[in-house]
Design an enzyme around this catalytic site. Structure first.
Site, PDB file in Angstrom:
ATOM      1  N   SER A   1      12.627  -6.946  19.552  1.00 36.18           N
ATOM      2  CA  SER A   1      12.001  -7.596  18.160  1.00 36.18           C
ATOM      3  C   SER A   1      11.711  -6.655  17.208  1.00 36.18           C
ATOM      4  O   SER A   1      12.496  -5.534  16.916  1.00 36.18           O
ATOM      5  CB  SER A   1      10.910  -8.492  18.747  1.00 36.18           C
ATOM      6  OG  SER A   1      10.678  -9.332  17.369  1.00 36.18           O
TER       7      SER A   1
ATOM      8  N   ALA B   1       2.824 -17.946  10.786  1.00 42.61           N
ATOM      9  CA  ALA B   1       2.526 -17.309   9.173  1.00 42.61           C
ATOM     10  C   ALA B   1       3.330 -15.795   9.219  1.00 42.61           C
ATOM     11  O   ALA B   1       3.909 -15.413   8.193  1.00 42.61           O
ATOM     12  CB  ALA B   1       1.179 -16.770   9.304  1.00 42.61           C
TER      13      ALA B   1
HETATM   14 ZN    ZN Z   1      11.553 -10.968  16.444  1.00 40.25          ZN
END
Ligand code: ZN
Ligand code: NG1
Length: 558
Positions: free
Chosen positions: A65, A397
């Site tokens: 990620s 968020a």
């Molecule tokens: Zn990600």
């Protein structure tokens, strides 16, 4: 050789580093890529067990990620595109930590404990992000799948949400729950067609700059935009074939400028760009040349997170984060549902975490009049809570989130649109068309930067809003998130809301005393689930008070 002998031989080719303890956390296994070989191999074994257990295809995604390029990670995707069931996270951890010579034993233990079917054959699909360590880790996965005799498909480079999509499609093709074509092309076409329908002739106000974090989102967004070119013809042909009064859709004229799309130079992945950079630094990537009021967004390295932002000539950088996307989506879907003729029986709700800005929660409850549910950090918790509504909008968020529709809601919308008698006005029909388009644009399995971006673009175009109007819907409370390195984060135990510490009690007492001194003050500390640190969040009525409160609470936990 017997299956056990094959597993053992293969396991020895992927030895576990000694003195390492692995844990399957909220983001699967994630660490420096050179430590992951044995972990990915064993995840392959577990994927095969899980697939036989559920008699369905399982997905494996290799990505880290928003982490730096030297890291990598691996996570499992359950049949309908959900995150791996929690009980199996413990199995993953156990298998990853077994000594090489015990791998077979632990594999057989899990198989017995879970009553895994012996007569079923496993099927696993997998993909990876652009990290240079990806292909080698894929090879470890394949070794495991071959050792246990699972069939598999290598989808090569994918965004995380694409792998979730493909897993769900594979398991539903030819059933009433069919989700789309089992191919990357199918994913783009589904999104493009739904986008065209939901835009319904509206045009975005001005262009959009998309920062792809120098990750896999860049080539995938480019492919999507190419498919979009031909999708208008596709949609219109389908209309002609299926309807007696076919509608002619126009091209939505989405003008996208892609920046940070270098996936060749590994060093630049997530570096000074991407959703995590923008959210934590609260500024645009230095590489952005967007002008005042220009609409911009940033994906993260595997394109499951997105934040929007723009530069306001008076106020400077303005962030439109996950809370903003959630409020925008909830408000728009609420309006559409009303226009389409649905009343209170259609339950729309918003799911947030403790990190949601207090002003957004208040806006949803007071202005939109919708319920807010707060769960623990980690999308699987939010996703689960969102499925309790007919329309569940959930976002962290940091920009990870989506909207989930219950099967009943989907059926109701489609039925209403097909039932010409009950359609009272063109406005009602148009609202329903947009609503149905939205349900197909939105990735029902997991947060998806590309799909969330289209959702935002549809809403802004319908409202004829620039980011400025969006920003004006409510005013965020100034806030600060700090990462505190502590000797042992294990001593910090939060309650179920994660807004308070149960342990150490003394620390919570001190935090309460500090918070009470600030107007609109709110602050909490909790141990991170993904990093060796404690996170402190604080908000208050002014910037300096929020900073001050965060610093004081950080000093308490330090
Ligand atoms: Zn990600
Ligand atoms: P932790 O490290 O448990 O705070 C972080 C993010 C989560 C989620 C996970 C998984 C914050 C405050 N926390 O969790 O929202 O995205 O990583 O990646 O942003």
């Amino acid at each position: 050789a017997s299956k056990d002998a094959q597993i053992l031989a293969a396991a020895k080719k992927h030895p576990k580093p000694v003195d390492r303890v692995f844990q399957y956390g909220t983001a699967g296994f994630r660490m420096k890529a050179d430590l992951l070989d044995s972990v990915v191999f064993r995840v392959g074994l577990l994927a095969e067990l899980r697939s036989r257990k559920l008699k369905n295809t399982i997905g494996v995604m290799i990505t880290a990620s928003h982490n730096p390029p030297a890291d990598n990670g691996v996570k499992l995707v359950d049949p309908m595109g959900e995150m791996l069931e929690e009980a199996w996270e413990a199995h993953a951890t156990k298998l990853a930590n077994a000594r090489d010579e015990d791998v077979v034993k632990v594999y057989r233990e899990i198989e017995a404990k879970e009553n895994v079917s012996q007569s079923t054959k496993a099927n696993v699909i997998y993909g990876r992000d652009t990290r240079p360590s990806g292909p080698k880790l894929v090879a470890a996965l394949v070794d495991a799948l071959e050792a246990v005799g699972s069939t598999s498909t290598d989808y090569k480079l994918l965004t995380t949400p694409q792998l979730h999509y493909l897993t769900r499609c594979t398991n539903t093709i030819g059933t009433p729950l069919e989700y789309g074509d089992v191919s990357e092309r199918g994913y783009y076409e589904k999104l493009a067609k739904a986008f065209i329908k939901a835009m319904d002739g509206k045009k975005p106000v001005g262009g959009l700059t998309v920062d792809c974090a120098n990750g896999v989102g860049a080539p995938k967004l480019a492919e999507f935009l190419a498919v979009m070119q031909s999708a208008v013809t596709l949609v219109n042909e389908e209309e002609k074939q299926a309807k007696d009064e076919p509608k002619t859709y126009a091209s939505p004229e989405l003008q996208v400028k892609i920046i940070n799309d270098d996936i060749i130079n590994a060093a630049v992945l997530n570096h000074d760009c991407g959703a995590d950079f923008v959210k934590t630094k609260q500024r645009a990537p230095p590489s952005s040349t967007a002008g005042n009021n220009d609409r911009c967004c940033s994906y993260d390295g595997d394109a499951d997170r997105i934040v929007y932002y723009f530069n306001d000539p008076e106020q400077g950088f303005r962030l439109l984060d996950g809370d903003r996307i959630a409020t925008l989506a909830a408000s728009f879907i609420g309006d559409l549902a009303r226009e389409a003729g649905f009343g209170k029986e259609l339950k729309i709700g918003v799911v947030q975490t403790a990190y949601a800005n207090g002003a957004s929660t208040k806006y949803v409850e007071k202005t939109l009049g919708l319920p807010v549910v707060c769960t623990k950090t980690g999308v699987k918790h939010l996703h689960h809570a969102a499925t309790k509504f007919d329309v569940g909008v959930y976002f962290e968020a940091n920009g990870h989130g989506t909207v989930v529709f219950s099967q009943q809601a989907l059926d109701t919308f489609k039925k209403a649109l097909a039932d010409k008698e009950s359609l009272k006005s063109p406005a009602q029909k148009s609202a329903l068309t947009t609503l149905v388009g939205l349900t197909e644009v939105i990735n029902q399995t997991v947060g998806d930067a590309l799909s969330d971006m289209l959702l935002v673009e549809i809403i802004l175009a319908h409202k004829r809003w620039t980011p400025k109007e969006w920003d004006l819907t409510y005013t965020d409370l100034p806030n600060r998130l700090v990462r505190v390195e502590v000797a042992n984060r294990g001593i910090f135990v939060a309650d179920a809301t994660e807004r308070r510490l149960i342990e150490p009690q003394e620390a919570q007492t001190q935090i309460d005393a500090l918070v009470s001194k600030y107007s609109e003050g709110r602050s909490f500390a909790r141990a991170s689930g993904t990093e060796d640190a404690v996170r402190v969040y604080a908000e208050a009525s002014t910037r300096s008070e929020a900073d001050d409160l965060a610093a004081k609470v950080a000093a308490v936990v330090k």
